[in-house]
Design a protein around this motif. Structure first.
Motif, PDB file in Angstrom:
ATOM      1  N   UNK A  59       0.838  -1.198   0.000  1.00 14.34           N
ATOM      2  CA  UNK A  59       0.000   0.000   0.000  1.00 14.34           C
ATOM      3  C   UNK A  59       0.878   1.255   0.000  1.00 14.34           C
ATOM      4  N   UNK A  60       1.979   1.218   0.740  1.00 13.89           N
ATOM      5  CA  UNK A  60       2.925   2.343   0.708  1.00 13.89           C
ATOM      6  C   UNK A  60       3.409   2.581  -0.724  1.00 13.89           C
ATOM      7  N   UNK A  61       3.754   1.499  -1.394  1.00 17.32           N
ATOM      8  CA  UNK A  61       4.235   1.602  -2.778  1.00 17.32           C
ATOM      9  C   UNK A  61       3.161   2.183  -3.684  1.00 17.32           C
ATOM     10  N   UNK A  62       1.922   1.751  -3.460  1.00 19.62           N
ATOM     11  CA  UNK A  62       0.827   2.256  -4.292  1.00 19.62           C
ATOM     12  C   UNK A  62       0.569   3.732  -4.025  1.00 19.62           C
ATOM     13  N   UNK A  63       0.680   4.130  -2.764  1.00 23.59           N
ATOM     14  CA  UNK A  63       0.525   5.552  -2.434  1.00 23.59           C
ATOM     15  C   UNK A  63       1.542   6.363  -3.228  1.00 23.59           C
ATOM     16  N   UNK A  64       2.744   5.830  -3.352  1.00 27.87           N
ATOM     17  CA  UNK A  64       3.786   6.506  -4.115  1.00 27.87           C
ATOM     18  C   UNK A  64       3.403   6.584  -5.595  1.00 27.87           C
ATOM     19  N   UNK A  65       3.025   5.449  -6.158  1.00 24.95           N
ATOM     20  CA  UNK A  65       2.697   5.388  -7.588  1.00 24.95           C
ATOM     21  C   UNK A  65       1.539   6.316  -7.933  1.00 24.95           C
ATOM     22  N   UNK A  66       0.447   6.210  -7.163  1.00 24.62           N
ATOM     23  CA  UNK A  66      -0.715   7.028  -7.496  1.00 24.62           C
ATOM     24  C   UNK A  66      -0.516   8.484  -7.071  1.00 24.62           C
ATOM     25  N   UNK A  67       0.320   8.692  -6.062  1.00 26.98           N
ATOM     26  CA  UNK A  67       0.697  10.067  -5.709  1.00 26.98           C
ATOM     27  C   UNK A  67       1.424  10.735  -6.869  1.00 26.98           C
ATOM     28  N   UNK A  68       2.290   9.971  -7.509  1.00 27.00           N
ATOM     29  CA  UNK A  68       3.003  10.501  -8.676  1.00 27.00           C
ATOM     30  C   UNK A  68       2.042  10.857  -9.805  1.00 27.00           C
ATOM     31  N   UNK A  69       1.023  10.033  -9.985  1.00 30.58           N
ATOM     32  CA  UNK A  69       0.034  10.314 -11.030  1.00 30.58           C
ATOM     33  C   UNK A  69      -0.711  11.610 -10.715  1.00 30.58           C
ATOM     34  N   UNK A  70      -1.085  11.780  -9.448  1.00 33.42           N
ATOM     35  CA  UNK A  70      -1.774  13.011  -9.046  1.00 33.42           C
ATOM     36  C   UNK A  70      -0.881  14.230  -9.288  1.00 33.42           C
ATOM     37  N   UNK A  71       0.398  14.084  -8.925  1.00 28.33           N
ATOM     38  CA  UNK A  71       1.328  15.190  -9.161  1.00 28.33           C
ATOM     39  C   UNK A  71       1.444  15.511 -10.647  1.00 28.33           C
TER      40      UNK A  71
END
Lengths: 190, 190
Positions: A59-71
DNA sequence: GTCTATATGTAGATAGAC
DNA sequence: GTCTATCTACATATAGAC
């Protein structure tokens, strides 16, 4: 940091991330992850004490991945509607995976909703991040019910993935995405 | 027929139906069903050769249950919009279960989408029935894209259940149902 | 840090007495 | 039809050599 160990840890998390998506959390065994990575089963417990610690890391990894998409959506435009459109584009971008296995976030939440509170809270994290980001965009459009609209938009997208996956219907994604983007374009500033 | 055996078979199916919903298909063991019914594990194989035969029977039972609901909506009114509203009322009627465990049909499809084609097809059956029933109602409103609207309506409802369950948000169901019913009322005859 | 061997539990499924 | 005992496989997790 940079050691062999951290590298193996990352390999485990990446393989688990993929397997939790394609097979589900409970249906993924350490053996599956071992086969995918070439790392022996017993070795996992050096990096993670339990299976749900792997879930936390995924989930931490996914937060990173989807956080990058939001950015990325933020950097693409200063216009909130453009950002919302960018977010909705995920439906087209991940179309191939969606028709086969649904949404990685939605299906994880649906699966773990049937488990202990602990696991539920973890699985909810990515939705929480998206929800508040979407609410920011609606707020920028001067809506007082920005959070409600954020939930509406997530719900629309989740509904699309559930039905597209259930009927493996690619056209339904295309048609629904077009309707969703019409809806977004109708969200004019107050 | 009327024998003790048929009675036990029905008890197994009812318990499995409930457990497949609250815990998921894979997370439900024969032991769980045995505990719920008082029927010994080994006994199950007299009625069902495999676990997925139990799934088939559960889906048959659900087709019956939801078929009855569709019939009830038909008998309540001859007006297609009224029937659609009746269908959407399921969100309020099953609200308590939805916030805890989501939609029984949607979560089953999402779970089994990650399994073999055989199981997927079975899980899809109830959605298929609802889809064609909804399409009939939209057809009666003289829409040429009745099936597309049926999919839209199912998608909206599924999206609501996924997000309401993920955030355990009762108010979101109420608010979304009101919006959905506004949408249905806007579906005037052509 | 890495890997093998293994402990312990439980899964789905079967055999066969009654 | 009913039930106990059991098979085989595999799950998470651990111990301990290297």
């Amino acid at each position: 940091m940079g050691s062999k160990g951290e590298n193996n840890r990352q390999l485990i998390v990446e393989a688990a991330d993929q397997l939790f998506y394609t097979r589900g959390y409970h249906q993924t065994s350490f053996r599956d992850i071992a086969d995918a990575t070439g790392i022996p089963r017993g070795n996992f417990y050096y990096y993670f004490k339990t299976k749900d610690e792997i879930l936390h890391a995924v989930v931490e990894a996914r937060l990173q991945v989807y956080g990058d998409i939001l950015n990325a959506c933020e950097q693409k435009s200063n216009e909130p509607r453009q950002r919302l459109l960018c977010f909705s584009d995920m439906l087209a971008h991940f179309e191939d995976n969606i028709i086969v296995t649904g949404c990685p976030i939605g299906t994880l939440c649906s699966e773990l909703a049937k488990d202990e509170d602990d696991l539920q809270q973890v699985s909810r994290a990515v939705f929480k991040m998206m929800r508040s980001w979407l609410a920011e965009q609606f707020s920028a459009l001067n809506y007082s019910d920005a959070d409600a609209r954020a939930m509406d938009m997530l719900a629309r997208m989740q509904g699309i993935t559930v039905m597209a996956s259930a009927f493996q219907d690619r056209d339904f994604i295309h048609r629904s995405l077009a309707e969703l983007q019409n809806w977004i374009n109708g969200q004019v500033s107050n």
